[in-house]
Design an enzyme around this catalytic site. Structure first.
Site, PDB file in Angstrom:
ATOM      1  N   ASP A  42       0.832  -1.204   0.000  1.00  0.00           N
ATOM      2  CA  ASP A  42       0.000   0.000   0.000  1.00  0.00           C
ATOM      3  C   ASP A  42       0.868   1.256   0.000  1.00  0.00           C
ATOM      4  O   ASP A  42       1.799   1.390   0.785  1.00  0.00           O
ATOM      5  CB  ASP A  42      -0.910  -0.009   1.232  1.00  0.00           C
ATOM      6  CG  ASP A  42      -2.115   0.896   1.082  1.00  0.00           C
ATOM      7  OD1 ASP A  42      -1.952   2.039   0.620  1.00  0.00           O
ATOM      8  OD2 ASP A  42      -3.232   0.457   1.413  1.00  0.00           O
ATOM      9  N   SER A  83      -7.142   3.888  -1.196  1.00  0.00           N
ATOM     10  CA  SER A  83      -6.918   2.449  -1.122  1.00  0.00           C
ATOM     11  C   SER A  83      -8.178   1.647  -1.395  1.00  0.00           C
ATOM     12  O   SER A  83      -8.105   0.540  -1.942  1.00  0.00           O
ATOM     13  CB  SER A  83      -6.360   2.075   0.251  1.00  0.00           C
ATOM     14  OG  SER A  83      -5.084   2.620   0.435  1.00  0.00           O
TER      15      SER A  83
END
Length: 372
Positions: A42, A83
């Protein structure tokens, strides 16, 4: 004598053709992966990846890839994704709005990889260094209009087809506003839940489904002693999911690289990135040993506008200069950026992941190369 020679030549030709067909068949089988491991770092762009080449004591596992592509990461409504929308693109193959978990722009449920492949007897696993209900893992099993609905997302995990999971987030299951204890619900669904530590494979190989909730919220930082949880969970997950010789799909996320970027905290970011690189090594070791596993490594977006710049120093007179012999990591933002993101692939079907394409193509390519 001539006829004998002709017969020998013809026999050799027939054998050669048969061998060629056999080789082509073997190559065809070898080009189709049985298993897929998707590793998501991420908040990781090329500069974050580059840091492994400067701050790791040995050659990074990123260097083991020969197939590299790039993805465009915009969400459906904005140039810069978060995300949730980024992971939904991977998990469901659609562009959606920032904050969406497994739903489209109209907030209708979109089928995800776990739901699709489970119908074909493919085992599935989720691993994260955040809570297991966080945006990236959630997008692979849940459907909510908002990523912040983590208690609702927890309910989806209980009812999902996932066979193995590991991460944090215990509070969303047993300290809920509705006073439900979903740990009991897990047991009803055939799960064995451990809230203390990862097991050794021998302890779980006979279990129907296995889950690990090892922190109230997110897992600890590497700087705070998380150690090699991510690598261990990948090792345990691959053993468990493949124990019955079934094909499997596993997603594992290095969640906190993103958080180091948001905090503009270079030591935090780099320590998490190096841990993720170790996890890549574990996945690649498995893929090399088995020969039937496709490993894909990518990220949902870049965070922090991270740069490996020459370190700024001051002369005796107070003037500033750049010391090109030393790296001084810098940031340009506390948020996300729109830079293209690398995709690394190894194993059968890896060649399908080169080039430049939309993030939604990760979903399409996985289904295409596996035949799932």
């Amino acid at each position: 004598m001539l006829m004998k020679i002709i017969r020998i030549v013809l026999t050799c030709l027939v054998f050669a053709l048969a061998s060629c067909k056999s080789t082509q068949k073997a190559q065809k089988i070898a080009s189709t992966p049985k298993n897929v491991i998707l590793l998501i770092s991420d908040g990781t762009g090329l500069s974050q990846i580059s840091s492994a080449f400067y701050f790791k004591d040995q050659m990074p596992n990123y260097a083991r890839f020969n197939t590299i592509g790039l993805i465009k990461t915009s969400s459906s409504q904005e140039d810069v994704t978060d995300s949730a929308a980024g992971a939904t693109a991977f998990a469901c193959g659609i562009k959606t709005y920032n904050g969406a978990i497994g739903v489209d722009d109209d907030k209708a449920d979109a089928k995800n990889l776990v739901e699709l492949v489970s119908q074909k007897n493919v085992k599935t696993g989720m691993i994260a260094t955040s809570s297991i209900t966080h945006a990236t893992p959630a997008s692979f099993y849940a459907h909510t209009a908002s990523r912040s609905s983590e208690e609702k997302i927890a309910e989806y995990l209980v009812d999902s087809d996932i066979d193995f999971f590991a991460g944090g987030g215990l509070q969303y299951f047993n300290k809920r506003k509705d006073n439900q204890n979903l740990l009991n619900s897990f047991k009803e669904k055939g799960f064995t839940i451990n809230t203390n530590t990862l097991d050794v494979f021998e302890n779980i190989k006979s279990k129907k489904k296995v889950g690990y909730l090892l922190a109230e919220g997110s897992m600890p930082k590497m700087e705070d002693g998380r150690k090699n949880f991510l690598s261990q969970a990948i090792d345990l997950g691959t053993q468990y999911l493949s124990k019955d010789k079934s094909p499997f799909f596993m997603m594992a996320e290095g969640s906190q690289i993103d958080w180091g970027g948001h905090n503009n905290d270079a030591p935090y970011l780099i320590s998490e990135l190096l841990d993720f690189d170790n996890a890549i090594g574990k996945a690649l070791d498995y893929a090399e040993k088995e020969g039937n596993t496709l490993v894909i490594v990518t990220s949902d977006h870049e965070t922090g506008g991270f740069t490996l710049a020459a370190k700024k120093k001051k002369r005796d007179d107070g003037s500033e200069y750049s010391d090109y012999s030393e790296i001084g990591p810098t940031f340009s933002t506390g948020g996300h950026s729109a830079t293209l993101i690398p995709v690394f692939a190894f194993g059968p079907g890896a060649e399908h992941f080169d080039g430049i394409y939309e993030n939604t193509a990760i979903f399409d390519k996985i289904l295409e190369v596996t035949g799932w």
